[in-house]
Design a protein around this motif. Structure first.
Motif, mmCIF file in Angstrom:
data_model
loop_
_atom_site.group_PDB
_atom_site.id
_atom_site.type_symbol
_atom_site.label_atom_id
_atom_site.label_comp_id
_atom_site.label_asym_id
_atom_site.label_seq_id
_atom_site.Cartn_x
_atom_site.Cartn_y
_atom_site.Cartn_z
ATOM 1 N N ASP A 15 0.800 -1.224 0.000
ATOM 2 C CA ASP A 15 0.000 0.000 0.000
ATOM 3 C C ASP A 15 0.836 1.279 0.000
ATOM 4 O OD1 ASP A 15 -2.208 -1.685 0.184
ATOM 5 O OD2 ASP A 15 -2.209 -1.598 2.378
ATOM 6 N N ASN A 16 2.049 1.249 -0.471
ATOM 7 C CA ASN A 16 2.954 2.398 -0.552
ATOM 8 C C ASN A 16 3.325 3.026 0.787
ATOM 9 O OD1 ASN A 16 3.249 2.297 -3.339
ATOM 10 N ND2 ASN A 16 1.515 3.647 -3.701
ATOM 11 N N VAL A 17 2.820 2.501 1.906
ATOM 12 C CA VAL A 17 3.158 3.076 3.209
ATOM 13 C C VAL A 17 3.590 2.035 4.234
ATOM 14 C CG1 VAL A 17 1.766 5.160 2.967
ATOM 15 C CG2 VAL A 17 0.735 3.091 3.900
ATOM 16 N N ASN A 18 3.481 0.760 3.943
ATOM 17 C CA ASN A 18 3.882 -0.302 4.870
ATOM 18 C C ASN A 18 5.092 -1.031 4.298
ATOM 19 O OD1 ASN A 18 1.754 0.189 6.679
ATOM 20 N ND2 ASN A 18 0.365 -1.014 5.424
ATOM 21 N N ILE A 19 6.122 -1.157 5.115
ATOM 22 C CA ILE A 19 7.357 -1.822 4.699
ATOM 23 C C ILE A 19 7.556 -3.045 5.588
ATOM 24 C CG2 ILE A 19 9.853 -1.572 4.388
ATOM 25 C CD1 ILE A 19 9.341 1.496 4.377
ATOM 26 N N ILE A 20 7.871 -4.191 4.974
ATOM 27 C CA ILE A 20 8.134 -5.416 5.724
ATOM 28 C C ILE A 20 9.549 -5.882 5.374
ATOM 29 C CG2 ILE A 20 7.429 -7.791 6.140
ATOM 30 C CD1 ILE A 20 4.610 -6.950 5.237
ATOM 31 N N VAL A 21 10.397 -5.986 6.398
ATOM 32 C CA VAL A 21 11.776 -6.442 6.233
ATOM 33 C C VAL A 21 11.847 -7.855 6.790
ATOM 34 C CG1 VAL A 21 14.188 -5.976 6.779
ATOM 35 C CG2 VAL A 21 12.589 -4.078 6.564
ATOM 36 N N THR A 22 12.264 -8.845 5.964
ATOM 37 C CA THR A 22 12.335 -10.237 6.409
ATOM 38 C C THR A 22 13.717 -10.815 6.115
ATOM 39 O OG1 THR A 22 11.443 -11.027 4.310
ATOM 40 C CG2 THR A 22 9.873 -10.693 6.094
ATOM 41 N N GLY A 23 14.094 -11.825 6.907
ATOM 42 C CA GLY A 23 15.366 -12.504 6.714
ATOM 43 C C GLY A 23 15.573 -13.543 7.794
ATOM 44 N N ILE A 24 16.689 -14.266 7.707
ATOM 45 C CA ILE A 24 16.967 -15.308 8.696
ATOM 46 C C ILE A 24 17.890 -14.828 9.805
ATOM 47 C CG2 ILE A 24 16.556 -17.202 7.098
ATOM 48 C CD1 ILE A 24 19.582 -17.543 6.846
ATOM 49 N N ASN A 25 18.602 -13.730 9.596
ATOM 50 C CA ASN A 25 19.526 -13.203 10.587
ATOM 51 C C ASN A 25 18.856 -12.048 11.331
ATOM 52 O OD1 ASN A 25 21.648 -12.098 12.046
ATOM 53 N ND2 ASN A 25 23.132 -12.503 10.417
ATOM 54 N N LYS A 26 18.557 -12.235 12.604
ATOM 55 C CA LYS A 26 17.837 -11.238 13.401
ATOM 56 C C LYS A 26 18.592 -9.912 13.467
ATOM 57 C CE LYS A 26 15.400 -10.675 17.752
ATOM 58 N NZ LYS A 26 15.006 -11.292 19.007
ATOM 59 N N GLU A 27 19.899 -9.982 13.566
ATOM 60 C CA GLU A 27 20.717 -8.774 13.654
ATOM 61 C C GLU A 27 20.614 -7.936 12.382
ATOM 62 O OE1 GLU A 27 25.373 -7.495 14.460
ATOM 63 O OE2 GLU A 27 24.841 -9.605 14.263
ATOM 64 N N LYS A 28 20.713 -8.575 11.224
ATOM 65 C CA LYS A 28 20.645 -7.843 9.955
ATOM 66 C C LYS A 28 19.249 -7.287 9.697
ATOM 67 C CE LYS A 28 24.383 -10.046 7.414
ATOM 68 N NZ LYS A 28 24.723 -10.824 6.223
ATOM 69 N N VAL A 29 18.203 -8.054 10.033
ATOM 70 C CA VAL A 29 16.824 -7.576 9.853
ATOM 71 C C VAL A 29 16.608 -6.322 10.690
ATOM 72 C CG1 VAL A 29 14.398 -8.118 10.287
ATOM 73 C CG2 VAL A 29 15.860 -9.807 9.216
ATOM 74 N N GLY A 30 17.035 -6.355 11.940
ATOM 75 C CA GLY A 30 16.894 -5.203 12.817
ATOM 76 C C GLY A 30 17.717 -4.018 12.364
ATOM 77 N N GLN A 31 18.904 -4.270 11.843
ATOM 78 C CA GLN A 31 19.779 -3.197 11.390
ATOM 79 C C GLN A 31 19.205 -2.490 10.169
ATOM 80 O OE1 GLN A 31 22.618 -2.300 13.077
ATOM 81 N NE2 GLN A 31 22.607 -0.535 11.733
ATOM 82 N N ILE A 32 18.680 -3.250 9.203
ATOM 83 C CA ILE A 32 18.088 -2.635 8.012
ATOM 84 C C ILE A 32 16.822 -1.870 8.391
ATOM 85 C CG2 ILE A 32 16.970 -3.143 5.798
ATOM 86 C CD1 ILE A 32 20.009 -3.298 5.721
ATOM 87 N N ALA A 33 15.999 -2.430 9.280
ATOM 88 C CA ALA A 33 14.788 -1.740 9.727
ATOM 89 C C ALA A 33 15.152 -0.429 10.435
ATOM 90 C CB ALA A 33 13.958 -2.637 10.639
ATOM 91 N N ALA A 34 16.203 -0.452 11.262
ATOM 92 C CA ALA A 34 16.642 0.757 11.952
ATOM 93 C C ALA A 34 17.199 1.790 10.969
ATOM 94 C CB ALA A 34 17.692 0.407 12.997
#
Length: 178
Positions: free
Chosen positions: A127-146
């Motif tokens: 919907d052009n306003v919701n972003i979902i970041v997924t992956g297997i490495n919790k550290e990298k997922v959190g870092q990209i989201a941050a």
């Protein structure tokens, strides 16, 4: 001693672990992750369980004991289920879109912001306003989201910006007139 470090890590049936010297490799349906343990910590594989123990007891090894157990547990969860972080964009005219693998953010600056995720991280836009970041490495997922959130953090007056899904921003009262 760490109470977290004493807990054993239960491996699901579809997860394999391989321990070579101080390196542990966890393999599952979503991928493969590895971690180098400290020389002060010993790991054993016993009946579908991983158990950590301290070789010598001092302040540094106690600190690494619980941390190592948590990292290995996150690796097991990552290769079996994966991790995801959801972000929301709020603000008039703020939007995002995907161009091949790159995330393009139009969030009030004079230029679009382009974020290139690492190869093992997947970014989806809804919907052009919701972003979902997924992956297997919790550290990298959190870092990209941050990193995405830091491009335009939510401001407390109008609550515009990028926030985590479910994050509550305390709104401040504007300047009072005479």
């Amino acid at each position: 001693m760490s109470r977290i470090g004493k807990k054993s890590i239960i491996l699901p049936p579809d997860i394999q672990s391989e321990i070579i010297e101080s390196t542990i490799t966890i393999t599952g349906p979503k991928g493969k992750l590895s971690y180098n343990l400290s020389k002060m910590i010993n790991i054993q594989h016993i009946n579908n369980k991983l158990q950590l123990s301290l070789i010598k007891i001092d302040k540094e090894s106690k600190a690494l004991y619980g941390l190592s157990r948590t990292i290995i547990n996150n690796m097991v969860i990552g290769v079996s289920q994966g991790f995801e972080k959801k972000l929301e964009i709020r603000g008039v005219g703020y939007r995002c879109q995907m161009n091949e693998n790159n995330l393009i953010l139009n969030i009030g600056y004079s230029h679009p912001i382009i974020i290139e995720p690492p190869k093992d991280i997947l970014i989806k836009v809804e919907d052009n306003v919701n972003i979902i970041v997924t992956g297997i490495n919790k550290e990298k997922v959190g870092q990209i989201a941050a990193k995405i959130r830091s491009t335009r953090p939510p401001e407390p007056y109008k609550e515009k910006g990028i926030r985590y899904s479910g994050e509550i921003i305390r709104k401040k009262v504007g300047k009072a007139g005479k």
